[in-house]
Design a protein around this motif. Structure first.
Motif, short mmCIF file in Angstrom:
data_model
loop_
_atom_site.label_atom_id
_atom_site.label_comp_id
_atom_site.label_asym_id
_atom_site.label_seq_id
_atom_site.Cartn_x
_atom_site.Cartn_y
_atom_site.Cartn_z
N THR A 49 -12.78 1.65 5.16
CA THR A 49 -11.84 1.93 6.25
C THR A 49 -11.13 3.25 5.96
OG1 THR A 49 -11.48 -0.45 6.54
CG2 THR A 49 -9.84 1.03 7.48
N PRO A 50 -10.95 4.13 6.96
CA PRO A 50 -10.19 5.36 6.71
C PRO A 50 -8.87 5.05 6.02
CG PRO A 50 -11.15 5.42 8.90
CD PRO A 50 -11.42 4.03 8.36
N SER A 51 -8.56 5.82 4.97
CA SER A 51 -7.44 5.46 4.10
C SER A 51 -6.68 6.68 3.61
CB SER A 51 -7.96 4.69 2.87
OG SER A 51 -8.63 3.51 3.24
N VAL A 52 -5.37 6.48 3.46
CA VAL A 52 -4.51 7.44 2.77
C VAL A 52 -4.25 6.87 1.38
CG1 VAL A 52 -2.28 8.61 2.73
CG2 VAL A 52 -3.44 8.19 4.92
N ILE A 82 -1.42 12.94 -2.45
CA ILE A 82 -1.45 12.26 -1.15
C ILE A 82 -2.69 12.76 -0.42
CG2 ILE A 82 -0.21 11.77 0.99
CD1 ILE A 82 2.38 12.62 -0.48
N THR A 83 -3.71 11.94 -0.33
CA THR A 83 -4.99 12.39 0.19
C THR A 83 -5.53 11.40 1.22
OG1 THR A 83 -6.17 11.33 -1.64
CG2 THR A 83 -5.59 13.66 -1.90
N ASP A 108 -2.77 2.27 -1.48
CA ASP A 108 -3.98 2.46 -0.69
C ASP A 108 -3.64 1.99 0.72
OD1 ASP A 108 -6.41 2.34 0.61
OD2 ASP A 108 -7.43 1.16 -0.94
N ILE A 109 -3.53 2.93 1.65
CA ILE A 109 -3.08 2.63 3.01
C ILE A 109 -4.28 2.72 3.94
CG2 ILE A 109 -1.50 3.29 4.87
CD1 ILE A 109 0.18 4.66 2.58
N GLU A 110 -4.80 1.58 4.34
CA GLU A 110 -5.94 1.55 5.24
C GLU A 110 -5.45 1.71 6.68
OE1 GLU A 110 -9.51 -0.86 3.43
OE2 GLU A 110 -7.85 -2.23 3.87
N ILE A 111 -6.04 2.65 7.40
CA ILE A 111 -5.64 2.95 8.77
C ILE A 111 -6.53 2.12 9.70
CG2 ILE A 111 -5.20 4.75 10.45
CD1 ILE A 111 -3.60 4.99 7.80
N LEU A 112 -5.95 1.07 10.28
CA LEU A 112 -6.72 0.13 11.10
C LEU A 112 -6.85 0.59 12.54
CD1 LEU A 112 -5.27 -3.20 9.68
CD2 LEU A 112 -7.20 -1.85 8.84
#
Length: 210
Positions: A49-52, A82-83, A108-112
C-alpha cells in the motif's frame, strides 16, 4: 549473524506483523507504530500500500529482501527521515532486524485513500517545508519556533506526528505532544491550533491526504 529461514517463514501483510502496532485506522490512513528492540528480528512481511515512512529513532539495522520494487521508482524527499513509497509496480517483502543497542522506532503510515479528491494548493505558511506531493498524499516538515503558535485549516484531512521527545509537552488542538510518535488525526475542514511553549524549536511531520 542472522540465520536465514526465508523458505520456512510465512509472509504476513505488514499490518499483521506483531512489531507493527496498528494505533489508528480510518478510511484515509492506517498508522503503524513500529518498534524493534535491539537484537530482535521482524517476521517476513509485505508492503503493498502507498506509504509514508517516518524514522523517529534511527539505528543500525539489517534486512533480508524477498521482493522489492526498483529503488529508482521510490520518490525522493527533501528529508531523508520522511519518505514516500508507492509500491505501484511491485510490493516489498522483507524482514528487518535491529543490529544496534537502542530501539528502532518508525511510523509506517499506509495511505488507504486513492486520492483524486479536490485539494487546495500546498501550505505556504511560515515553518512549513513541502517534502513531496504525490497522488494520495502530501507531506511537510513543520518547524515551530519556541514560544510561537500557528493555526491551519485545510479542505482535506491532516495527520500530525511529533518527531522528537519534547522538554515540555506541546499542545496540538489541546492534545499533549511530548514523545516522539505522538500523533493527531485532524478531519477535513477542522482548524488546527499548535502552541510551542518549550524553550526550543520543535518539529512535526504533517501529512495532507488527498
Amino acid at each position: 549473524m542472522q540465520a536465514i529461514f526465508c523458505c520456512a517463514q510465512t509472509v504476513v501483510p505488514v499490518k499483521d506483523e506483531p512489531r507493527h502496532h496498528n494505533v489508528f485506522e480510518n478510511s484515509f490512513v492506517r498508522l503503524l507504530d513500529v518498534r524493534i528492540k535491539p537484537g530482535d528480528t521482524s517476521l517476513f512481511h509485505k508492503h503493498a500500500t502507498p506509504s509514508v515512512f517516518i524514522v523517529l529513532h534511527p539505528v543500525k539495522t539489517g534486512s533480508e529482501v524477498k521482493m522489492e520494487e526498483q529503488k529508482a521508482t521510490a520518490l525522493a524527499s527533501q528529508d531523508p527521515s520522511i519518505t514516500f513509497e508507492g509500491f505501484y509496480k511491485s510490493p516489498r517483502i522483507h524482514r528487518v532486524w535491529n543490529a544496534d543497542t537502542a530501539q528502532f522506532h518508525v511510523m509506517d503510515i499506509e495511505i488507504l485513500s486513492k486520492g483524486g479528491h479536490s485539494v487546495s494548493a500546498p501550505i505556504q505558511q511560515d515553518g512549513f517545508k513541502l517534502l513531496f506531493d504525490e497522488q494520495p498524499v502530501r507531506a511537510y516538515r513543520l518547524t515551530l519556533q519556541e514560544g510561537s503558535n500557528i493555526q491551519v485549516q485545510r479542505r482535506n484531512p491532516l495527520l500530525i506526528v511529533g518527531l522528537t521527545d519534547a522538554a515540555k509537552p506541546l499542545s496540538v488542538n489541546n492534545k499533549s505532544f511530548g514523545k516522539e510518535g505522538d500523533f493527531l488525526y485532524v478531519p477535513a475542514g477542522e482548524a488546527v491550533q499548535i502552541a510551542n511553549n518549550n524553550g526550543q524549536a520543535y518539529s512535526f511531520a504533517v501529512m495532507e491526504m488527498k
